[in-house]
Design an enzyme around this catalytic site. Structure first.
Site, PDB file in Angstrom:
ATOM      1  N   ARG A 199       0.851  -1.190   0.000  1.00 27.43           N
ATOM      2  CA  ARG A 199       0.000   0.000   0.000  1.00 27.43           C
ATOM      3  C   ARG A 199       0.885   1.238   0.000  1.00 27.43           C
ATOM      4  NH1 ARG A 199       0.404   2.501   4.896  1.00 27.43           N
ATOM      5  NH2 ARG A 199       0.621   1.304   6.830  1.00 27.43           N
ATOM      6  N   ASP A 212       9.265   8.368  12.365  1.00 29.46           N
ATOM      7  CA  ASP A 212       8.071   8.317  11.530  1.00 29.46           C
ATOM      8  C   ASP A 212       8.066   9.553  10.624  1.00 29.46           C
ATOM      9  OD1 ASP A 212       5.403   7.806  10.507  1.00 29.46           O
ATOM     10  OD2 ASP A 212       5.056   6.589  12.275  1.00 29.46           O
ATOM     11  N   ASN A 265       9.133   6.389   5.175  1.00 27.67           N
ATOM     12  CA  ASN A 265       8.709   7.479   6.058  1.00 27.67           C
ATOM     13  C   ASN A 265       9.633   8.692   5.932  1.00 27.67           C
ATOM     14  OD1 ASN A 265       6.318   7.334   7.691  1.00 27.67           O
ATOM     15  ND2 ASN A 265       7.179   5.544   8.718  1.00 27.67           N
TER      16      ASN A 265
END
Length: 292
Positions: free
Chosen positions: A100, A198, A147
């Site tokens: 994804r 992140d 990320n």
């Protein structure tokens, strides 16, 4: 570490809140609950709207007043702002049901760097792509969790990470195209620190603001990689920041409860909410993406 100036922007609980992006033209923050295929929309002084997308999506960029570009599990889709209709523009790994979209951001020239990853974080299943005016190229492969894609204001530096490595990378960029133009180097080695790298954004001073997944914090790094400050968050899994407000002088930060059992969620009751950080920051707005 302090928690001063941190407030709840939206108490809507996302399993995996991610991809915040602020549109200054409408004073609105957009973000996603990736695994539940939802797009969230909230003006800074308005009510929340939740849109069911029917497809996992993770990032959004403005094309023009009528259209947005969304990174989804099948590729880049154009969203009609008025109707919400999605139209596939550029397939990315559309034939791979195991992956994804994930972190993405627009370079100052209008190019988009967009990452993919395995839906179950399969090792090395993802990549980072460059998209500009209809052209798509794979930049980096073998990525487990893409990320921290972000850029300096002048477009000469790009940052990214494979969260699984604990290393935040930096690479010189061509300001005119957004393509890498140098050797990839380590910017921050986070392996000995709590949590994981992140999402990130870079302000007008070149300071990189990073959400630390599992670290209950947002960290700010100087252009040379020095840690400048650490802001404590009221949730364990902060996921991604975005500059918001008329002057871009505040930070919105998404979060998630993904991976927590009932006992862990009870100890982290605000997990999945979206927060506002009223701290001094010289933010800037996201460029519009050029799709043709």
């Amino acid at each position: 570490m302090t928690m001063d100036g941190v407030s709840v922007f939206s108490d809507h609980i996302c399993e995996l809140g991610e991809g915040p992006s602020y549109d200054p033209a409408t004073d609105t923050l957009f973000w996603f609950d990736i695994v539940n295929a939802k797009l969230l929309e909230k003006p800074l002084a308005g009510a929340l709207k939740v849109h069911d997308l029917g497809v996992m999506a993770s990032a959004i960029a403005v094309i023009d007043a009528e259209r947005q570009l969304i990174a989804t599990e099948i590729g880049l889709q154009v969203r009609d702002v008025k109707t919400g209709r999605l139209t596939l523009h550029t397939p990315i790994e559309a034939d791979n049901p195991l992956t994804r979209s994930n972190d993405s951001r627009v370079h100052p020239c209008g190019a988009l760097w967009t990452g993919t990853m395995g839906k179950d974080e399969e090792k090395g299943a993802g990549s980072i792509y460059w998209f500009f005016k209809g052209e798509l190229r794979r930049l980096f492969s073998g990525i487990t969790v893409s990320n921290s894609i972000c850029f300096s204001e002048d477009g000469a530096t790009a940052y990214y990470t494979d969260t699984a490595t604990g290393l935040l990378m930096r690479v010189a960029c061509d300001p005119a195209t957004g393509l890498p133009a140098g050797e990839v180097k380590v910017f921050v080695d986070h392996r000995a620190s709590k949590g994981y790298i992140d999402g990130s954004v870079v302000d007008r001073d070149g300071v990189l603001w990073n959400a630390v997944w599992g670290g209950k914090a947002v960290k700010a790094y100087a252009p040379d990689g020095t840690l400048l400050r650490e802001i404590a968050m009221p949730v364990t899994q902060a996921s991604c920041p975005a500059f918001v407000g008329a002057k871009g002088d505040r930070l919105a930060v998404t979060s998630a409860w993904k991976g927590k059992d009932e006992k862990q969620r009870a100890l982290d009751p605000q997990a999945g909410m979206t927060f506002l950080l009223d701290i001094p920051v010289k933010g800037r707005f996201e460029p519009r993406v050029l799709i043709a």
